[in-house]
Structures are given as structure tokens and as C-alpha cells.
Scaffold this active site. Structure first.
Site, PDB file in Angstrom:
ATOM      1  CE  LYS A  34      60.533  20.097  27.264  1.00 32.47           C
ATOM      2  NZ  LYS A  34      61.719  20.549  28.038  1.00 32.47           N
TER       3      LYS A  34
ATOM      4  CE  LYS B 152      66.637  16.331  32.482  1.00 30.82           C
ATOM      5  NZ  LYS B 152      65.884  17.542  32.825  1.00 30.82           N
TER       6      LYS B 152
ATOM      7  CB  THR C 104      65.003  20.050  29.959  1.00 31.05           C
ATOM      8  OG1 THR C 104      65.423  19.616  31.260  1.00 31.05           O
ATOM      9  CG2 THR C 104      65.501  19.052  28.923  1.00 31.05           C
TER      10      THR C 104
END
Length: 293
Positions: free
Chosen positions: A240, A172, A97
Site C-alpha cells: 500500500k 514517510k 500513512t
């Protein structure tokens, strides 16, 4: 069966690479901690290499699953990176990701080497990786996706192309925005039930099959009620990911006030020492606020 390389053997990558080997693919792995790569190779009768460049030699498919943008660049670029050793005609599949920007950067770098590149972040957590039932959201050229699909199916239950390079990463981000909102809502609901003197498990039994139900509710309510958070997707990684979402929203003009607020709630959890706790630990923040924790 294909010759594959897998770069990154964290809690996700280790079992994902294992599923490839279990399906008969010839797999060579790389991990920054080489002892973990050696252990994987021994357990799965595969191979390990000391550098990404060595790992990808003669591979038809190269998969990566590392930590962030910089980690991904480090295994792809440079003299010992994957693109220095990958053969023309191979397909690079990135399951990390990361930002859509680094995806497009590496997509262009791969094309310059005659290599196809698919961004393919995953959802489903450690359990999904271990059970081979991940959801994989992909971006990239249709031909590259079609070639990669049978290989990704070794550990993916739902695998879908959403568009050109970067579309998988953008999808995502949508996923993480949803999870953040769901976790905050579930935390508030369970905390309310506790303060109201209700049996939380009984409450969830009644409502989980209705309009309020979600994967998070079904799979996380018991551990949340038991104050157990040493599992699942860590708060540090969620922050993150939410940082990527918020930075991208600044670029495309999307308004994410709830996501920005929940990101700060996760910062509070980090300040409580919960950086490695599961994302469902938002309820601990609520308990701490009223002194019930």
C-alpha cells in the site's frame, strides 16, 4: 494535561493511545470494532465513544491512526466524522500513512472549521509504538506543530516538522523507499551467505558495525535466518505504501526503478500467501526461486 481523542486502535494506535493516558492526558478512543475500544478504556482508565464525532467532543488534540486514504476520510468527514464534532481551535494530528493529496484535502477541510491539521506519519513499527520511541515526520503550520509537539512526545523519540501540509507524508515515502531497498539488499546478502555455507549470524556480527549496518540488519537478521515472519510490518501494508510512493513519483517526475521492482517482489510474496508476513520475508522469495525453501 490535555483532553485528547485517539481514532484507530490497531497495532500502532493501541499502544500510542496508551502512552498518552500513561502521561496523564484525558483520553477518549474510537475504533471501528467497539469491543477493542471498550477493552482499551478499561485497561487504561480512559473513555471510549461509538463514533469519531462523539470521541472528539471537547478534545484539545485529536489523533488518528487508521489504514489508508479511504479509512482516514471515513473517520474525519461525514455526519459522524471527527470534523462534525471537533471544537474550533483544536489540533488534528494524523499518524496514518496516506497520500499527500488526501492530507492536503483534509488540511483544507479542517481549516474551514477553525481546526489546525498536522500530518504526522510514524516509523518504528509495533515495537517502537509499544516502547514510545517512534520517529514522527510532520507537515503543517508551524504554530500547529509547536502546539502538538508536547503531546506527540508521549510516544515519539524523534519528532520533526519538515514543511507545510503534506511534507510529513512525503518524508514517510522517502522512509519506505529506503526500507524497501534495505530489505531487498539484506535478503540477498543473507541468502548469498546461506548458499556460500557461511554462518549468517557470525557474518552479521562482523559487518553490522561497519558501513553495511542498518536497523533492519540488527533487528531482522536472526528472524530471517530462522525463517520467522509472523511479526513486524506486514507486506500488504508495505505494498500500500509503495503504491503511494510510485503514484507520487509519477506526479513529481522522480525515477524509482528499484522501488518499482521491489514492489513486484512483494507482490510475489503475497502470491506465496505472505501478505501478513513481515517485510523481511523477501528472503523467502529468494529461497523459493532456488528451491531451498
Amino acid at each position: 494535561m490535555a483532553k485528547c481523542a485517539f481514532l484507530g486502535l490497531g497495532v500502532m494506535g493501541y499502544p500510542m493511545a496508551g502512552h498518552l493516558a500513561a502521561q496523564g492526558h484525558d483520553v477518549t478512543v474510537f475504533n471501528r470494532t467497539s469491543t477493542k475500544a471498550e477493552a482499551w478504556a478499561k485497561a487504561h482508565e480512559g473513555h471510549w465513544a461509538a463514533t469519531p464525532r462523539a470521541a472528539v467532543k471537547d478534545a484539545d488534540f485529536v489523533m488518528s491512526c487508521v489504514g489508508n486514504d479511504d479509512d482516514l476520510r471515513s473517520v474525519v468527514l461525514g455526519d459522524d466524522g471527527a470534523l462534525a464534532g471537533i471544537k474550533p481551535g483544536a489540533v488534528f494530528i494524523d499518524h496514518t500513512t496516506v497520500s499527500a493529496a488526501v492530507t492536503r484535502e483534509l488540511h483544507a477541510a479542517a481549516l474551514s472549521k477553525g481546526v489546525a491539521f498536522v500530518d504526522a506519519p510514524v516509523s518504528g513499527g509495533q515495537a517502537g509504538a509499544e516502547n514510545g520511541v517512534l520517529s514522527i515526520m510532520c507537515g503543517g503550520d508551524q504554530a500547529a506543530f509547536d502546539a502538538a509537539l508536547p503531546v506527540m512526545s508521549a510516544f515519539g523519540r524523534t519528532v520533526k516538522r519538515l514543511g507545510e501540509s503534506g511534507a510529513g507524508q512525503l518524508t514517510k515515502m522517502v522512509n519506505q523507499i529506503c526500507i524497501a531497498g534495505l530489505m531487498q539488499g539484506l535478503s540477498e546478502a543473507l541468502h548469498f551467505a546461506e548458499k556460500a555455507g557461511l554462518d549468517g549470524r557470525a557474518v552479521i556480527e562482523v559487518i553490522q558495525g561497519g558501513a553495511a549496518g542498518s536497523w533492519q540488519m540488527v533487528n531482522r537478521h536472526e528472524t530471517m535466518l530462522d525463517d520467522q515472519f509472523d511479526h513486524g510490518f506486514a507486506v500488504d501494508w508495505m505494498r500500500k505504501d509503495l503504491g503511494i510512493c510510485l503514484a507520487t513519483a509519477e506526479e513529481n517526475g522522480a525515477s524509482l526503478p528499484g522501488t518499482a521492482l521491489i514492489d513486484q517482489y512483494y507482490k510475489d510474496v503475497q502470491n506465496m500467501g505472505g501478505g501478513r508476513w513481515d517485510t523481511s520475508s523477501l528472503i523467502k522469495r529468494l529461497r523459493a526461486l532456488d528451491g531451498s525453501d
